[in-house]
Write an enzyme that holds these catalytic residues in place. Sequence first.
Site, PDB file in Angstrom:
ATOM      1  N   PHE A   1       0.848  -1.200   0.000  1.00  0.00           N
ATOM      2  CA  PHE A   1       0.000   0.000   0.000  1.00  0.00           C
ATOM      3  C   PHE A   1       0.887   1.254   0.000  1.00  0.00           C
ATOM      4  O   PHE A   1       1.917   1.289   0.681  1.00  0.00           O
ATOM      5  CB  PHE A   1      -0.893  -0.025   1.248  1.00  0.00           C
ATOM      6  CG  PHE A   1      -1.946   1.041   1.247  1.00  0.00           C
ATOM      7  CD1 PHE A   1      -3.045   0.951   0.410  1.00  0.00           C
ATOM      8  CD2 PHE A   1      -1.838   2.146   2.074  1.00  0.00           C
ATOM      9  CE1 PHE A   1      -4.032   1.941   0.406  1.00  0.00           C
ATOM     10  CE2 PHE A   1      -2.810   3.135   2.073  1.00  0.00           C
ATOM     11  CZ  PHE A   1      -3.914   3.030   1.240  1.00  0.00           C
TER      12      PHE A   1
ATOM     13  N   ASP B   1       1.943  -5.784   7.461  1.00  0.00           N
ATOM     14  CA  ASP B   1       0.791  -4.888   7.515  1.00  0.00           C
ATOM     15  C   ASP B   1      -0.446  -5.768   7.281  1.00  0.00           C
ATOM     16  O   ASP B   1      -0.633  -6.334   6.199  1.00  0.00           O
ATOM     17  CB  ASP B   1       0.921  -3.805   6.434  1.00  0.00           C
ATOM     18  CG  ASP B   1      -0.241  -2.811   6.453  1.00  0.00           C
ATOM     19  OD1 ASP B   1      -1.312  -3.152   6.996  1.00  0.00           O
ATOM     20  OD2 ASP B   1      -0.082  -1.705   5.913  1.00  0.00           O
TER      21      ASP B   1
ATOM     22  N   TYR C   1     -10.514  -0.524  10.692  1.00  0.00           N
ATOM     23  CA  TYR C   1     -11.764   0.019  10.147  1.00  0.00           C
ATOM     24  C   TYR C   1     -12.267  -0.719   8.915  1.00  0.00           C
ATOM     25  O   TYR C   1     -13.262  -0.326   8.325  1.00  0.00           O
ATOM     26  CB  TYR C   1     -11.633   1.523   9.849  1.00  0.00           C
ATOM     27  CG  TYR C   1     -10.381   1.943   9.094  1.00  0.00           C
ATOM     28  CD1 TYR C   1     -10.242   1.713   7.739  1.00  0.00           C
ATOM     29  CD2 TYR C   1      -9.339   2.590   9.758  1.00  0.00           C
ATOM     30  CE1 TYR C   1      -9.105   2.109   7.060  1.00  0.00           C
ATOM     31  CE2 TYR C   1      -8.204   2.994   9.086  1.00  0.00           C
ATOM     32  CZ  TYR C   1      -8.083   2.753   7.738  1.00  0.00           C
ATOM     33  OH  TYR C   1      -6.948   3.137   7.075  1.00  0.00           O
ATOM     34  N   LYS C   2     -11.575  -1.809   8.519  1.00  0.00           N
ATOM     35  CA  LYS C   2     -12.040  -2.552   7.347  1.00  0.00           C
ATOM     36  C   LYS C   2     -12.883  -3.743   7.824  1.00  0.00           C
ATOM     37  O   LYS C   2     -14.009  -3.556   8.266  1.00  0.00           O
ATOM     38  CB  LYS C   2     -10.853  -2.988   6.502  1.00  0.00           C
ATOM     39  CG  LYS C   2      -9.998  -1.813   5.993  1.00  0.00           C
ATOM     40  CD  LYS C   2      -8.821  -2.322   5.184  1.00  0.00           C
ATOM     41  CE  LYS C   2      -7.810  -1.229   4.891  1.00  0.00           C
ATOM     42  NZ  LYS C   2      -8.294  -0.207   3.961  1.00  0.00           N
TER      43      LYS C   2
ATOM     44  N   ARG D   1     -12.821  -3.146  -7.049  1.00  0.00           N
ATOM     45  CA  ARG D   1     -12.593  -4.092  -5.947  1.00  0.00           C
ATOM     46  C   ARG D   1     -13.936  -4.438  -5.315  1.00  0.00           C
ATOM     47  O   ARG D   1     -14.741  -3.561  -5.028  1.00  0.00           O
ATOM     48  CB  ARG D   1     -11.706  -3.480  -4.862  1.00  0.00           C
ATOM     49  CG  ARG D   1     -10.264  -3.329  -5.220  1.00  0.00           C
ATOM     50  CD  ARG D   1      -9.422  -2.970  -3.999  1.00  0.00           C
ATOM     51  NE  ARG D   1     -10.054  -2.024  -3.088  1.00  0.00           N
ATOM     52  CZ  ARG D   1      -9.491  -1.574  -1.979  1.00  0.00           C
ATOM     53  NH1 ARG D   1      -8.311  -2.018  -1.618  1.00  0.00           N
ATOM     54  NH2 ARG D   1     -10.108  -0.700  -1.207  1.00  0.00           N
TER      55      ARG D   1
HETATM   56  C1  LIG Z   1      -2.547  -2.058   3.587  1.00  0.00           C
HETATM   57  C2  LIG Z   1      -2.846  -0.716   4.177  1.00  0.00           C
HETATM   58  N1  LIG Z   1      -1.970  -0.173   5.033  1.00  0.00           N
HETATM   59  C3  LIG Z   1      -2.190   1.038   5.597  1.00  0.00           C
HETATM   60  C4  LIG Z   1      -3.333   1.744   5.294  1.00  0.00           C
HETATM   61  C5  LIG Z   1      -3.527   3.121   5.882  1.00  0.00           C
HETATM   62  O1  LIG Z   1      -3.669   3.035   7.233  1.00  0.00           O
HETATM   63  P1  LIG Z   1      -3.803   4.347   8.132  1.00  0.00           P
HETATM   64  O2  LIG Z   1      -4.738   5.279   7.448  1.00  0.00           O
HETATM   65  O3  LIG Z   1      -4.354   3.785   9.421  1.00  0.00           O
HETATM   66  O4  LIG Z   1      -2.448   4.924   8.311  1.00  0.00           O
HETATM   67  C6  LIG Z   1      -4.281   1.212   4.431  1.00  0.00           C
HETATM   68  C7  LIG Z   1      -5.513   1.952   4.125  1.00  0.00           C
HETATM   69  O5  LIG Z   1      -6.370   1.565   3.389  1.00  0.00           O
HETATM   70  C8  LIG Z   1      -4.024  -0.039   3.847  1.00  0.00           C
HETATM   71  O6  LIG Z   1      -4.887  -0.581   2.977  1.00  0.00           O
END
Ligand SMILES: Cc1ncc(COP(=O)(O)O)c(C=O)c1O
Length: 421
Positions: A124, A202, A227-228, A381
């Site tokens: 990401f 992650d 939050y997912k 998606r």
């Molecule tokens: C794989 C991944 N890592 C990190 C994040 C972002 O996380 P945060 O907004 O809590 O920093 C996301 C957001 O969708 C994500 O999909």
Amino acid sequence: MIDLKAAKILDQQDGLNSFRNRFYHGEGEIYLDGNSLGKLPKNVPEQLDNVIKTQWGKQLIRSWSENWLELPERISKKYGLLLNAESNEIVFGESTSVRLYQILYALLQSKQYPTHLISDSLNFPTDLYVLDGLVKQLPKTTLSTITYSQEIEANLEKLKQLIKKKPGIICLSLVTYKSAYCYPIKELNRWAAEHNSIIVWDLSHAVGAVPIDFKETETKVALGCTYKYMNGGPGSPAFLYLHKDFHLQLENPIQGWFGHDKPFEFNPKYTPSNGLERFNNGTPPILSMQAVEAGIDLILEAGMDHLRAKSVQQSEFLLNAVNEVLLPLDFSIYSPMDSSFRGSHIAVSHPQAWQICQALIAGGQGVPKIIPDFRPPSYIRIGITPLYTRFEDLWWLVNQLQKIVSSKAYLNFDDTKRDVS
Ligand SMILES: Cc1ncc(COP(=O)(O)O)c(C=O)c1O
């Protein structure tokens, strides 16, 4: 493709179907974006109402000792049950981005591993930005970001050879955000350990989507948002897992008072907590932390293995329908076909993906509004959230995609307005 009646029968046979009633749903709307922001569990407003009106409204400062200080620990314990970790190996708070920065910085400064960072192009963007920033801030740090010949799956051999040649600290998303590719976590953790390296996982798209056992997979460090699939609400606190062997070896680059051994003694000298709490920074976000608890409870109640079985069944259902109905219409599948290498979302690609998404969201006469997720340049998606996704929802999706593309109804949506969506 089977008809709507047959899809509804599959929903009746689904042993988890009652969990759907534990969430709020929009009338005439199908939500297939739980992999981006999960739905609101029905008991959250009531719980928050109590925290706001009674704990904050009446009890005020007394609520810290009566309720709030124990909340993070209670949630950590529940996460520990989900991921097979001790409760003192998990802390909550901050965003995934901040947690990633903290832990990578700490690992780099500890000198336990070569100061070489590794990631890949499936990761990401925030992870890649954090890594890039660390290289700028810590002059001895280097970074290798692997790219593959396609964007669906990692080339494990290429990844392993790089780790062998240039060991260090690796950051990967266990389930990748676009294609849902899922890495073999145990195999890679072992490989890293055998080559003087460590992997920071992650789990943002993985926790609540695939069963994860930290002990069995020999995982040392992991983090992710809630939050997912965990349905914790917008901006809900991230979690950080660190194997207990590392707690005293790593130092938090942010020496905030909540990481102090005795924060309420207000000592001017910083002494870090002798546990993972040393990675806490400031006051925990009590309201959003409270909202996370309901989502964790629901996942624990349903059971991760049952959720996974349903997710795989629904993913296969969707993939079969896409194969049969949508591939002839210029769609292609952008996720691994083997479920053991896939999380709980499916990505399809189409040259007019953005316009098609707008047509899905608009709905129509006798047709539900369908909310998927668009990812540039051409991906749709589809998040399968087994706590509330129905087979019927997936049937409607494929049916509508077919209609929108074969009738060219997507042309009603102006592609030049794309960046304001
Ligand atoms: C794989 C991944 N890592 C990190 C994040 C972002 O996380 P945060 O907004 O809590 O920093 C996301 C957001 O969708 C994500 O999909």
